[in-house]
Design an enzyme around this catalytic site. Sequence first.
Site, PDB file in Angstrom:
ATOM      1  N   PRO A 145      -7.122  12.963  12.100  1.00  0.00           N
ATOM      2  CA  PRO A 145      -5.804  12.676  12.703  1.00  0.00           C
ATOM      3  C   PRO A 145      -4.895  11.715  11.962  1.00  0.00           C
ATOM      4  CG  PRO A 145      -7.325  12.698  14.534  1.00  0.00           C
ATOM      5  CD  PRO A 145      -8.139  12.850  13.153  1.00  0.00           C
TER       6      PRO A 145
ATOM      7  N   LYS B 130       1.982  -3.923   6.877  1.00  0.00           N
ATOM      8  CA  LYS B 130       2.415  -3.948   5.471  1.00  0.00           C
ATOM      9  C   LYS B 130       4.019  -3.677   5.233  1.00  0.00           C
ATOM     10  CE  LYS B 130      -1.492  -4.447   3.671  1.00  0.00           C
ATOM     11  NZ  LYS B 130      -1.933  -5.725   2.980  1.00  0.00           N
TER      12      LYS B 130
ATOM     13  N   TYR C  46      -1.775  -0.904  10.997  1.00  0.00           N
ATOM     14  CA  TYR C  46      -2.237  -1.674   9.608  1.00  0.00           C
ATOM     15  C   TYR C  46      -0.873  -1.317   8.483  1.00  0.00           C
ATOM     16  CZ  TYR C  46      -3.612  -1.481   4.787  1.00  0.00           C
ATOM     17  OH  TYR C  46      -3.659  -1.821   3.504  1.00  0.00           O
TER      18      TYR C  46
ATOM     19  N   SER D 106       0.986  -1.281  -0.219  1.00  0.00           N
ATOM     20  CA  SER D 106       0.015   0.003  -0.002  1.00  0.00           C
ATOM     21  C   SER D 106       0.928   1.137  -0.126  1.00  0.00           C
ATOM     22  CB  SER D 106      -0.833  -0.037   1.265  1.00  0.00           C
ATOM     23  OG  SER D 106      -1.431   1.202   1.679  1.00  0.00           O
TER      24      SER D 106
HETATM   25  P1  NAD Z   1     -11.118  -6.654   1.357  1.00  0.00           P
HETATM   26  O1  NAD Z   1     -11.321  -6.811   2.883  1.00  0.00           O
HETATM   27  O2  NAD Z   1     -12.342  -6.631   0.405  1.00  0.00           O
HETATM   28  O3  NAD Z   1     -10.572  -8.201   0.952  1.00  0.00           O
HETATM   29  C1  NAD Z   1      -9.684  -9.020   1.837  1.00  0.00           C
HETATM   30  C2  NAD Z   1     -10.083 -10.313   1.545  1.00  0.00           C
HETATM   31  O4  NAD Z   1      -9.523 -11.277   2.487  1.00  0.00           O
HETATM   32  C3  NAD Z   1     -11.672 -10.427   2.159  1.00  0.00           C
HETATM   33  O5  NAD Z   1     -12.439 -11.190   1.273  1.00  0.00           O
HETATM   34  C4  NAD Z   1     -11.626 -11.106   3.623  1.00  0.00           C
HETATM   35  O6  NAD Z   1     -12.533 -11.853   3.902  1.00  0.00           O
HETATM   36  C5  NAD Z   1     -10.391 -12.021   3.298  1.00  0.00           C
HETATM   37  N1  NAD Z   1      -9.355 -12.379   4.691  1.00  0.00           N
HETATM   38  C6  NAD Z   1      -9.028 -11.478   5.543  1.00  0.00           C
HETATM   39  N2  NAD Z   1      -8.044 -12.203   6.265  1.00  0.00           N
HETATM   40  C7  NAD Z   1      -8.219 -13.255   6.177  1.00  0.00           C
HETATM   41  C8  NAD Z   1      -7.426 -14.580   6.359  1.00  0.00           C
HETATM   42  N3  NAD Z   1      -6.800 -14.550   7.559  1.00  0.00           N
HETATM   43  N4  NAD Z   1      -7.694 -15.626   5.741  1.00  0.00           N
HETATM   44  C9  NAD Z   1      -8.474 -15.841   4.457  1.00  0.00           C
HETATM   45  N5  NAD Z   1      -9.107 -14.736   4.092  1.00  0.00           N
HETATM   46  C10 NAD Z   1      -9.145 -13.666   4.840  1.00  0.00           C
HETATM   47  O7  NAD Z   1      -9.824  -5.862   1.102  1.00  0.00           O
HETATM   48  P2  NAD Z   1      -9.227  -5.020  -0.577  1.00  0.00           P
HETATM   49  O8  NAD Z   1      -9.399  -3.834  -0.613  1.00  0.00           O
HETATM   50  O9  NAD Z   1      -9.843  -6.026  -1.230  1.00  0.00           O
HETATM   51  O10 NAD Z   1      -7.836  -5.399  -0.025  1.00  0.00           O
HETATM   52  C11 NAD Z   1      -7.046  -6.603  -0.385  1.00  0.00           C
HETATM   53  C12 NAD Z   1      -5.634  -6.379   0.148  1.00  0.00           C
HETATM   54  O11 NAD Z   1      -5.072  -5.046  -0.422  1.00  0.00           O
HETATM   55  C13 NAD Z   1      -5.574  -6.227   1.532  1.00  0.00           C
HETATM   56  O12 NAD Z   1      -4.365  -6.804   1.758  1.00  0.00           O
HETATM   57  C14 NAD Z   1      -5.199  -4.651   1.517  1.00  0.00           C
HETATM   58  O13 NAD Z   1      -4.689  -4.366   2.896  1.00  0.00           O
HETATM   59  C15 NAD Z   1      -4.526  -4.297   0.298  1.00  0.00           C
HETATM   60  N6  NAD Z   1      -4.600  -2.862   0.356  1.00  0.00           N
HETATM   61  C16 NAD Z   1      -6.049  -2.130   0.088  1.00  0.00           C
HETATM   62  C17 NAD Z   1      -6.461  -1.087  -0.061  1.00  0.00           C
HETATM   63  C18 NAD Z   1      -7.492  -0.275  -0.246  1.00  0.00           C
HETATM   64  O14 NAD Z   1      -7.854   0.879  -0.194  1.00  0.00           O
HETATM   65  N7  NAD Z   1      -8.680  -1.275  -0.704  1.00  0.00           N
HETATM   66  C19 NAD Z   1      -5.161   0.091  -0.392  1.00  0.00           C
HETATM   67  C20 NAD Z   1      -3.948  -0.644  -0.396  1.00  0.00           C
HETATM   68  C21 NAD Z   1      -3.788  -1.926  -0.296  1.00  0.00           C
HETATM   69  N1  UFG Z   2     -12.126  11.865   3.510  1.00  0.00           N
HETATM   70  C1  UFG Z   2     -13.167  12.767   3.911  1.00  0.00           C
HETATM   71  N2  UFG Z   2     -14.298  12.453   4.421  1.00  0.00           N
HETATM   72  C2  UFG Z   2     -14.622  11.047   4.636  1.00  0.00           C
HETATM   73  C3  UFG Z   2     -13.506   9.940   4.128  1.00  0.00           C
HETATM   74  C4  UFG Z   2     -12.378  10.683   3.547  1.00  0.00           C
HETATM   75  O1  UFG Z   2     -12.951  13.997   3.751  1.00  0.00           O
HETATM   76  O2  UFG Z   2     -15.361  10.548   5.091  1.00  0.00           O
HETATM   77  C5  UFG Z   2     -10.922  12.630   2.702  1.00  0.00           C
HETATM   78  C6  UFG Z   2      -9.621  11.962   3.655  1.00  0.00           C
HETATM   79  O3  UFG Z   2      -9.378  12.941   4.705  1.00  0.00           O
HETATM   80  C7  UFG Z   2      -8.496  12.102   2.576  1.00  0.00           C
HETATM   81  C8  UFG Z   2      -9.266  11.597   1.321  1.00  0.00           C
HETATM   82  O4  UFG Z   2     -10.907  11.870   1.635  1.00  0.00           O
HETATM   83  O5  UFG Z   2      -8.219  13.508   2.186  1.00  0.00           O
HETATM   84  C9  UFG Z   2      -9.216   9.967   1.120  1.00  0.00           C
HETATM   85  O6  UFG Z   2      -9.593   9.358   2.249  1.00  0.00           O
HETATM   86  P1  UFG Z   2      -9.909   7.679   2.390  1.00  0.00           P
HETATM   87  O7  UFG Z   2     -10.015   7.508   3.789  1.00  0.00           O
HETATM   88  O8  UFG Z   2     -10.660   7.499   1.305  1.00  0.00           O
HETATM   89  O9  UFG Z   2      -8.161   7.089   1.905  1.00  0.00           O
HETATM   90  P2  UFG Z   2      -6.754   7.352   2.367  1.00  0.00           P
HETATM   91  O10 UFG Z   2      -5.925   7.965   1.459  1.00  0.00           O
HETATM   92  O11 UFG Z   2      -6.670   8.060   3.830  1.00  0.00           O
HETATM   93  O12 UFG Z   2      -6.296   6.012   2.840  1.00  0.00           O
HETATM   94  C10 UFG Z   2      -6.488   4.768   1.553  1.00  0.00           C
HETATM   95  C11 UFG Z   2      -6.649   3.646   2.486  1.00  0.00           C
HETATM   96  C12 UFG Z   2      -5.333   3.059   3.287  1.00  0.00           C
HETATM   97  C13 UFG Z   2      -4.442   3.260   2.112  1.00  0.00           C
HETATM   98  C14 UFG Z   2      -4.183   4.609   1.567  1.00  0.00           C
HETATM   99  C15 UFG Z   2      -3.005   4.568   0.322  1.00  0.00           C
HETATM  100  O13 UFG Z   2      -7.753   3.488   3.317  1.00  0.00           O
HETATM  101  O14 UFG Z   2      -5.665   1.650   3.642  1.00  0.00           O
HETATM  102  O15 UFG Z   2      -5.428   4.911   0.742  1.00  0.00           O
HETATM  103  O16 UFG Z   2      -3.271   3.266  -0.440  1.00  0.00           O
HETATM  104  F1  UFG Z   2      -3.135   2.793   2.611  1.00  0.00           F
END
Ligand code: NAD
Ligand code: UFG
Length: 336
Positions: free
Chosen positions: A293, A153, A149, A125
Amino acid sequence: MKKILVTGGLGYIGSHTVVELYEAGYETVIIDNLVNSRIDALDKLKELTKKDITCYIGDCRDKELLRKIFKENEISGAIHFAGLKAVGESTTIPIDYYDNNIGSTIALLEVMKENNVKRIVFSSSATVYGTSQEVPLKETTSLGATNPYGRTKLFIEYILKDLYKSDNEWEIAILRYFNPVGAHKSGLIGERPNGTPNNLVPYIAEVAAGIRPFLRVWGNDYDTKDGTGVRDYIHVSDLANGHVLAIKQLDKVHGLLIYNLGTGIGYSVLDVVKAFEKASNMKVPYKIFDRRPGDIAVCYADPTKAKEEMGFVASRGIDEMMEDHWRFQKNLYIKK
Ligand code: NAD
Ligand code: UFG
């Protein structure tokens, strides 16, 4: 044909990646414990791919289950999505985050090694860049994490780097995602957050649907064009395609690869509100609140490395992201 093991394959990014993999001619086996997904995603995946996808419902920390999966299927490598992902929640239940995210990775790597399968693509991420303000963020930008979190990563990245140093037969792609949004064009799969969404676009969708009265904009006094936070939103199908390209890249270059997956374009919160209103034809009322925050002002990728080395281009623009996101969300609300 050998199959790719997709951990967390019923989740948001995993399910879209399964679709892209089948479109590119690969086959998959899924393991998911449904902690943040629903079993009906599997039916949708079967409908979209027209394939009878094998899926094991269970925990990726369960080595016996992983051994069974490797025994029952010919696996060529893994894409490891399984994990917990909510930044705020990770500060309240950090042990669960360390246990799940790191525990599942260690178990997976051990069983892969036992089976001499040494190819893994890992979901990292942009959060590993911590509070760096050196935008656009390059893969070489210094790393740091500000919450449990993010630290999971970062630690996993170090585990993979150490593993590769100890045995360079491993083929590892670390993909650093920026902000995935949108949904598959079909409207069949998309993100279904449990409870109140933390992320911007899922929250906006609930406001547009009338489930929440207004969006809370976290701060309008950042040093950005309109004072609100700027992020690199990427369509989840483009992001999913990045995994197919990473697998292909590992066929060509055997080693440890790290890529940013973003568009390179930053949009402010108010840009996103406007784009969503246009795509949905709904009003998205908002109120300005104090900064959240831990948030930074601006975060967007330099996607050059992924483009030059593996031909990755995130081609879908902000309007398409919002249209596709809304199509999926709208279907959910209508069915409720
Ligand atoms: P998600 O929660 O939709 O998908 C994760 C899946 O993994 C879910 O289906 C959950 O049930 C399953 N899971 C969790 N723990 C498990 C375990 N121990 N064993 C088996 N299954 C398990 O999340 P996503 O948005 O699809 O994210 C996928 C990956 O990408 C995650 O590792 C997340 O940290 C990473 N990531 C997501 C974002 C984002 O904003 N969505 C950004 C950066 C990185
Ligand atoms: N924001 C609002 N109101 C809300 C939600 C978000 O104003 O209700 C703003 C935040 O302050 C930020 C922007 O929208 O400026 C994006 O916020 P998100 O929460 O959608 O995403 P972040 O960039 O904070 O974080 C996301 C994932 C993290 C990941 C990161 C980079 O939640 O897990 O992107 O990949 F690490």
